[in-house]
Design an enzyme around this catalytic site. Structure first.
Site, PDB file in Angstrom:
ATOM      1  N   GLU A   1      -8.686   6.373  -8.856  1.00 22.68           N
ATOM      2  CA  GLU A   1      -7.562   5.852  -8.075  1.00 22.68           C
ATOM      3  C   GLU A   1      -6.616   7.028  -7.851  1.00 22.68           C
ATOM      4  O   GLU A   1      -6.413   7.838  -8.749  1.00 22.68           O
ATOM      5  CB  GLU A   1      -6.872   4.727  -8.860  1.00 22.68           C
ATOM      6  CG  GLU A   1      -5.623   4.170  -8.203  1.00 22.68           C
ATOM      7  CD  GLU A   1      -5.035   2.965  -8.973  1.00 22.68           C
ATOM      8  OE1 GLU A   1      -5.813   2.076  -9.395  1.00 22.68           O
ATOM      9  OE2 GLU A   1      -3.808   2.935  -9.157  1.00 22.68           O
TER      10      GLU A   1
ATOM     11  N   ARG B   1       0.824  -1.222   0.000  1.00 20.42           N
ATOM     12  CA  ARG B   1       0.000   0.000   0.000  1.00 20.42           C
ATOM     13  C   ARG B   1       0.850   1.260   0.000  1.00 20.42           C
ATOM     14  O   ARG B   1       0.408   2.303  -0.476  1.00 20.42           O
ATOM     15  CB  ARG B   1      -0.943  -0.004   1.202  1.00 20.42           C
ATOM     16  CG  ARG B   1      -1.946  -1.153   1.196  1.00 20.42           C
ATOM     17  CD  ARG B   1      -2.785  -1.184  -0.057  1.00 20.42           C
ATOM     18  NE  ARG B   1      -3.725  -2.317  -0.061  1.00 20.42           N
ATOM     19  CZ  ARG B   1      -4.529  -2.599  -1.079  1.00 20.42           C
ATOM     20  NH1 ARG B   1      -4.512  -1.861  -2.185  1.00 20.42           N
ATOM     21  NH2 ARG B   1      -5.340  -3.623  -1.018  1.00 20.42           N
TER      22      ARG B   1
HETATM   23  C1  3EB Z   1      -6.358  -1.862  -5.457  1.00 20.94           C
HETATM   24  O1  3EB Z   1      -6.220  -1.371  -4.339  1.00 20.94           O
HETATM   25  C2  3EB Z   1      -6.619  -0.914  -6.581  1.00 20.94           C
HETATM   26  O2  3EB Z   1      -1.789  -3.829  -9.502  1.00 20.94           O
HETATM   27  O3  3EB Z   1      -0.057  -2.589  -9.096  1.00 20.94           O
HETATM   28  C3  3EB Z   1      -3.743  -0.066  -6.937  1.00 20.94           C
HETATM   29  C4  3EB Z   1      -2.359   0.057  -6.903  1.00 20.94           C
HETATM   30  C5  3EB Z   1      -4.334  -1.067  -7.671  1.00 20.94           C
HETATM   31  C6  3EB Z   1      -1.550  -0.848  -7.597  1.00 20.94           C
HETATM   32  C7  3EB Z   1      -1.269  -2.829  -9.027  1.00 20.94           C
HETATM   33  C8  3EB Z   1      -3.521  -1.956  -8.368  1.00 20.94           C
HETATM   34  C9  3EB Z   1      -2.145  -1.851  -8.320  1.00 20.94           C
HETATM   35  O4  3EB Z   1      -6.342  -3.087  -5.670  1.00 20.94           O
HETATM   36  C10 3EB Z   1      -5.803  -1.204  -7.773  1.00 20.94           C
END
Ligand code: 3EB
Length: 353
Positions: free
Chosen positions: A340, A233
């Site tokens: 996002e 995250r």
């Molecule tokens: C999520 O939280 C939303 O596949 O590298 C956010 C950040 C998301 C990175 C990735 C995907 C990615 O799942 C999507």
């Protein structure tokens, strides 16, 4: 001179958003990401010294083009080293490397159950990991992933899932963790263009951060695909006299489920709560002090341009009128997600201890 929209400093690594393709002769520039509705003229993308990833994503307010420039130590001490290897263009100082990679899917045919996108992803990440080993930068800090038509299905599988399979295969092939300490990332979609990835890596281990409100992406259940997404995250990065928090693409997901489908204002508020939770986690781990939400520099990926007004209103209400945000039109990796947000925030206090 391009007007700097924001510049974040953590002494030896900093980032700024500018209105136009940047001063390429600036000796402190590690590399850049740029976004506009049109492909850039070739003299910009072919610059020798500076790796630059251009992605065809329209900017929704402000000028036509926006450029995110990553700087090494400033003023630069010693010269930076640039190079190319296969599809990678990189540039580094002693502490950090920035790189850009593009891989066209047309290079690959279907092989067994491997789709062209899966192979392009595996190839791109394989090349990156190989190059990081060769340059002795063992720790990827952040990846930016741009995948054309990310929500479409082909060969019986959603393209984002194909990307996830290829990414995880490359992590495993290079002996990398796919469960614990992962780099920060974003993964969004554009209409056209090759698989386009930028990365930042370092020589010291960052602290990877998860969000207590969310199931870690690397533990998502199978319903989201056979291989989980390989990202954390956020990553907390120490520089010589400060810290930088790299917040991954964050969306309206709680647990592992999308919340508020169809309600862009509610998705925006939920996304802010997630970013706040990640920053709160980082503040528990920080050596330097507290990251301040008002210092966030955000890139907001918006699925529908008509939602811009509502998203902006919610963000400015939650984070303040002076919020530094760049808005781009992009597809989000789940078709029910309307936005996002990725963010960077720095602490530049002297906190050696
Ligand atoms: C999520 O939280 C939303 O596949 O590298 C956010 C950040 C998301 C990175 C990735 C995907 C990615 O799942 C999507």
């Amino acid at each position: 001179m391009a007007e700097a929209l924001v510049r974040l400093r953590a002494d030896t690594l900093s980032v700024e958003q500018t209105e136009e393709p940047t001063a390429q002769d600036d000796p402190s520039v590690l590399g850049a990401l740029s976004f506009s509705a049109q492909a850039p003229s070739s003299d910009v993308s072919a610059h020798e010294a500076m790796p630059s990833l251009h992605v065809v994503l329209p900017r929704l307010c402000g000028g036509n083009t926006v450029c995110e420039v990553w700087h090494a130590r400033w003023p630069a001490s010693g010269s930076l080293t640039s190079g190319r290897a296969g599809d990678i263009h990189f540039r580094h100082d002693e502490e950090f490397v920035f790189g850009a990679v593009t891989v066209p899917e047309t290079r690959f045919a279907v092989v067994g159950d491997k789709t062209p996108l899966q192979q392009a992803t595996e190839s791109a990440y394989g090349q990156i990991f190989k190059q990081l080993e060769a340059l002795a930068f063992p720790y990827p800090l952040r990846f930016w992933n741009y995948v054309s038509r990310i929500n479409e299905h082909s060969h019986g599988r959603e393209r984002y899932q194909q990307f996830n399979i290829g990414r995880q295969e490359a992590f495993l092939a290079y002996g990398r963790d796919v469960q614990g300490n992962l780099p920060a990332a974003c993964a969004v979609g554009m209409d056209r263009g090759p698989l386009s990835i930028a990365f930042l890596a370092g020589r010291a281990p960052p602290q990877s951060i998860e969000n207590p409100r969310q199931v870690s992406a690397f533990e998502y259940p199978q319903q989201y695909g056979p291989r989980s997404p390989s990202f954390a995250r956020a990553n907390l990065v120490s520089t010589r006299h400060g810290e930088l928090l790299l917040v991954s693409g964050t969306a309206s997901i709680v647990g592992h489920a999308t919340l508020h489908p169809g309600d862009v204002a509610a998705q925006t508020r939920e996304t802010v709560r997630n970013i706040e939770a990640v920053v709160a986690q980082a503040n528990q781990m920080s050596r330097c002090g507290r990251f301040d939400l008002s210092g966030l520099a955000c890139r907001v990926y918006v699925r529908h341009p008509a939602d811009l007004v509502a998203i902006r209103r919610e963000l400015e209400q939650a984070l303040g009128e002076s919020l530094k945000a760049v808005y781009l039109q992009a597809d989000i990796c789940r078709s029910d997600l309307l936005l996002e947000i990725e963010a960077t925030v720095s602490l530049a206090t002297d906190c050696r201890n």
